[in-house]
Design an enzyme around this catalytic site. Structure first.
Site, PDB file in Angstrom:
ATOM      1  N   GLU A   1      -5.363  12.341 -23.023  1.00 12.56           N
ATOM      2  CA  GLU A   1      -4.038  11.818 -22.701  1.00 12.56           C
ATOM      3  C   GLU A   1      -3.025  12.148 -23.789  1.00 12.56           C
ATOM      4  OE1 GLU A   1      -6.884  10.151 -22.367  1.00 12.56           O
ATOM      5  OE2 GLU A   1      -6.982   9.664 -20.229  1.00 12.56           O
TER       6      GLU A   1
ATOM      7  N   ARG B   1      -3.338   5.134 -24.764  1.00 18.50           N
ATOM      8  CA  ARG B   1      -3.936   6.028 -25.724  1.00 18.50           C
ATOM      9  C   ARG B   1      -2.951   7.001 -26.364  1.00 18.50           C
ATOM     10  NH1 ARG B   1      -9.788   8.164 -25.108  1.00 18.50           N
ATOM     11  NH2 ARG B   1     -10.310   6.022 -25.529  1.00 18.50           N
TER      12      ARG B   1
ATOM     13  N   LYS C   1     -25.322  15.590 -12.097  1.00 17.72           N
ATOM     14  CA  LYS C   1     -24.683  14.357 -11.643  1.00 17.72           C
ATOM     15  C   LYS C   1     -25.169  14.060 -10.223  1.00 17.72           C
ATOM     16  CE  LYS C   1     -20.099  12.359 -11.957  1.00 17.72           C
ATOM     17  NZ  LYS C   1     -18.811  12.452 -12.603  1.00 17.72           N
TER      18      LYS C   1
HETATM   19  C1  LIG Z   1      -9.319   7.599 -21.629  1.00 14.40           C
HETATM   20  C2  LIG Z   1      -9.877   7.730 -20.244  1.00 14.40           C
HETATM   21  N1  LIG Z   1      -9.308   8.584 -19.366  1.00 14.40           N
HETATM   22  C3  LIG Z   1      -9.808   8.691 -18.111  1.00 14.40           C
HETATM   23  C4  LIG Z   1     -10.884   7.955 -17.712  1.00 14.40           C
HETATM   24  C5  LIG Z   1     -11.399   8.019 -16.272  1.00 14.40           C
HETATM   25  N2  LIG Z   1     -12.769   8.508 -16.223  1.00 14.40           N
HETATM   26  C6  LIG Z   1     -13.838   7.690 -16.051  1.00 14.40           C
HETATM   27  S1  LIG Z   1     -15.287   8.487 -16.033  1.00 14.40           S
HETATM   28  C7  LIG Z   1     -14.526   9.972 -16.234  1.00 14.40           C
HETATM   29  C8  LIG Z   1     -15.354  11.222 -16.282  1.00 14.40           C
HETATM   30  C9  LIG Z   1     -16.307  11.188 -17.393  1.00 14.40           C
HETATM   31  O1  LIG Z   1     -17.066  12.359 -17.377  1.00 14.40           O
HETATM   32  P1  LIG Z   1     -18.403  12.413 -18.212  1.00 14.40           P
HETATM   33  O2  LIG Z   1     -18.187  11.745 -19.528  1.00 14.40           O
HETATM   34  O3  LIG Z   1     -18.853  13.814 -18.261  1.00 14.40           O
HETATM   35  O4  LIG Z   1     -19.421  11.537 -17.396  1.00 14.40           O
HETATM   36  P2  LIG Z   1     -20.097  11.837 -15.957  1.00 14.40           P
HETATM   37  O5  LIG Z   1     -19.373  10.968 -14.989  1.00 14.40           O
HETATM   38  O6  LIG Z   1     -19.945  13.291 -15.661  1.00 14.40           O
HETATM   39  O7  LIG Z   1     -21.512  11.456 -16.121  1.00 14.40           O
HETATM   40  C10 LIG Z   1     -13.142   9.830 -16.311  1.00 14.40           C
HETATM   41  C11 LIG Z   1     -12.179  10.924 -16.447  1.00 14.40           C
HETATM   42  C12 LIG Z   1     -11.434   7.061 -18.657  1.00 14.40           C
HETATM   43  N3  LIG Z   1     -12.470   6.268 -18.360  1.00 14.40           N
HETATM   44  N4  LIG Z   1     -10.917   6.985 -19.905  1.00 14.40           N
END
Ligand SMILES: Cc1ncc(C[n+]2csc(CCOP(=O)(O)OP(=O)(O)O)c2C)c(N)n1
Length: 629
Positions: A371, A399, A285
């Site tokens: 969630e 959700r 990242k």
């Molecule tokens: C249902 C839901 N819960 C929380 C989030 C907040 N959120 C946005 S990006 C993220 C992390 C995603 O991690 P990953 O899929 O590994 O992508 P990265 O940013 O590491 O590339 C979170 C928790 C969301 N978008 N949707």
């Protein structure tokens, strides 16, 4: 470097025309452009930097948009947006009329599925892949999902189904950087990251073969089993293969030439009927931009910053954020009551529960982007006498609706929901608006639903919710409080009791949550015009203060309700139901967000546009009373 390749790229067609050896240079240019543009306009930096090579390779090899590329969440897709004609749009990303920070079908034919919430991509891509089959079309669907997104149960429901269907035109690309917003959680994450070097694995296998060869014949069966378990131990792919996916990986996700070759192979495998396929790419990242790579958490979502130093513009000192008041109050309450535990679904930073974690590490749970599990886990804790507080944004709690109904409210369990980001959220846009929680919660049995007028009242409401022995939810907005003084002592609010902040005889303004202070300002403005308006801080949407609302409505000529929420089914609807029950016949107007999709933009301007600010409230009162301004 000469002329930039990126300037000649209007669409993925142009990427596909580029000689393959130029792909690394294109990736570099995209990366520099992402850093430069996001440094001016803000956005999701680290995630997008981590997915540049993957996106260039996917667009190069597959025939997008005919082949469908579905991004999970969408926050890692800035390279995708740049390759699909939206470079200039970055100057207004997240601003009114500009491009979105996530994905919208309306924004581009290359965004075949809207996103903003995590964990949806595999289900959607599977649906598309299936639809192609129904239509008799030779097309493919590719889901790109992070290891964080993969902690969502839905991702596994989709893998399970895709494997069952043996969906031969489906590819899932797992972008594994071991990070969610903060470091990823869970057994699955550690399983995936059990990365052994290839020579090491070969050596281990060699030893195993030697050992197996030395065994007597009757132990061969046992030996084969042992070899299998060795494979299980050393390959993260076994999990996916058990789900009927062909596993490709782990591959280095920043070597675009490796990715191009891999995806060509994957395409050939699909043509051979070998799908569904899971490609496991290891990425970093923030890759390629020092500050973000060193601290990807800090650079997940950023405001403007200085490219050379990586320094953010200093934030202006001001009132504390609601999320901090929430977390600090919870810490205070938890010192007094050992039964209090805190739960987040991958938003420790966004909810400020990271503060709680530092003080009470063993009473803090990050469950991943899960969630539904968070809510039922809280219910389980409550059923055994704990006092769980689940801090989940209003938009993400959607959700877990059945879990709120079936596992918490029906069983009348003592769970507190702290609903952050309730109301208009600004740059995150339609997928993140906290616009529906009053409507989806106020119908539920046993639940107490409240909203503070400011950050001081948030403290009291949190205590009220935690001490209430059944389910209770507090909604509060994104961003900073109003700068009101804090009461030194945190006190409970009597359940269902509204607060009369200003008396008046001409009109009654019943305000909920963030709209209370604008309502007071409106009343002051009206008073200067000779209109006397009472302002009632409703505090509770359920149970409503029947006595006070009914009594005041009876003696005023007009009633206005105001809330930062969708009008249908919201707080105003609850007041209308009550007034109907009481046989009230005077004019009533409910000020709320109309039945439209609220896109990204400036929340103050949006409040103004919907008539939810001081001016709009005063106008509504005047109109109902038939008075010109
Ligand atoms: C249902 C839901 N819960 C929380 C989030 C907040 N959120 C946005 S990006 C993220 C992390 C995603 O991690 P990953 O899929 O590994 O992508 P990265 O940013 O590491 O590339 C979170 C928790 C969301 N978008 N949707």
């Amino acid at each position: 470097m000469g002329e930039r390749l990126l300037d000649g790229i209007q669409s993925p067609e142009d990427v596909r025309r580029l000689p393959r050896e130029q792909a690394p240079r294109l990736c570099e240019e995209i990366r520099a452009e992402i850093v430069e543009r996001v440094s001016r306009s803000g956005g999701h930096l680290a995630s997008s930097l981590g997915a540049v090579e993957l996106l260039v390779a996917i667009h190069s090899v597959f025939d997008t948009p005919r082949d469908r590329l579905v991004l999970d969440v969408g926050h890692q897709g800035y390279a995708h947006k740049m390759l699909t004609g939206r470079r200039e749009g970055f100057d207004r990303i997240g601003k009114e009329g500009g491009i979105g920070k996530f994905l919208r079908r309306s924004e581009s034919p290359y965004d075949p599925f809207g996103a903003g919430h995590a964990g949806t991509s595999i289900s959607a891509a599977l649906g598309m892949a299936r639809a192609f089959q129904h239509h008799g079309e030779d097309r493919r669907a590719i889901a790109l999902i992070g290891d964080g997104g993969m902690t969502a149960g839905m991702a596994f429901e989709a893998l399970n189904h895709a494997g069952h269907l043996k969906q031969s035109n489906l590819v899932v690309v797992l972008n594994d950087n071991e990070m969610s917003i903060s470091p990823n959680v869970g057994a699955l994450s550690s399983y995936l990251s059990r990365k052994l070097s290839a020579p090491m694995v070969r050596r281990m296998k060699g030893w195993a073969k030697e050992f197996l060869g030395s065994l007597p014949g009757d132990m061969i069966h046992w030996a084969q089993k042992a070899e299998e378990s060795l494979k299980v131990f050393f390959s993260p792919g076994l999990l996916f293969e058990a789900l009927n996916f062909k596993y490709v990986g782990p591959i280095q996700g920043h070597r675009v030439e490796v990715l191009l070759e891999t995806f060509e192979n994957v395409k050939a495998m699909l043509a051979n009927g070998d799908g569904p396929i899971l490609v496991h790419a290891i990425t970093a990242k923030g890759y390629g931009y020092g500050p973000a790579q060193q601290d990807p958490f800090k650079y997940h979502g950023v405001g403007a910053f200085d490219v050379d130093s990586g320094a953010f513009r200093p934030s202006k000192p001001g009132p504390p954020k609601y999320q901090n008041v929430f977390a600090d109050t919870l810490i205070r309450l938890a010192r007094e009551d050992e039964r209090i535990v805190a739960i987040t679904a991958a938003m420790a930073d966004g909810t400020s529960l990271d503060r709680f974690q530092r003080v009470f590490p063993s009473r803090f749970y990050d469950v991943g982007i899960a969630e539904q599990h968070a809510v039922t886990f809280a219910a389980g804790l409550a059923s055994e006498g704990m006092k769980p507080v689940a801090a989940i944004y209003s938009t993400f709690l959607q959700r877990a609706y059945d879990q709120v109904v079936h596992d918490v409210c029906v069983q009348n369990l003592d769970v507190t929901f702290a609903m952050d980001r309730a109301g208009l959220v600004g740059a995150d846009g339609a997928t993140h608006q906290g616009m529906y929680d009053i409507a989806y919660l106020r119908t539920l049995p046993n639940l107490v639903l409240m909203a503070p007028k400011d950050e001081n009242e948030l403290q009291h409401m949190l205590k009220t919710a935690v001490e209430y022995p059944g389910p209770a939810a507090v909604r509060y907005p994104r961003g900073a409080g109003l700068g009101v003084p804090f009461d030194p002592e945190v006190k409970t609010v009597p359940i269902g009791e509204a607060e009369l902040l200003r008396d008046g005889g001409d009109a009654l303004i019943v305000a909920y949550g963030t709209r209370v202070h604008p309502a007071l300002e409106a009343a002051a403005e009206l008073a200067a015009e000779g209109i006397s308006a009472a302002v009632l801080n409703a505090r509770f949407a359920k149970p409503l203060d029947r006595e006070r609302i009914g009594g005041l409505a009876r003696r005023c000529r007009a009633v206005v309700t105001v809330e930062e929420h969708a009008g249908m089914g919201g707080f105003g609807s609850a007041v209308l139901e009550l007034l109907g029950e009481l046989g009230h016949t005077g004019p009533v107007r409910c000020l709320a967000v109309p039945d439209v999709l609220v896109e990204h933009g400036d929340p103050d301007q949006q409040q103004h546009g919907f008539g939810l600010d001081t001016e709009g409230i005063a106008r509504a009162v005047r109109e109902l009373l038939g008075k010109a301004p």
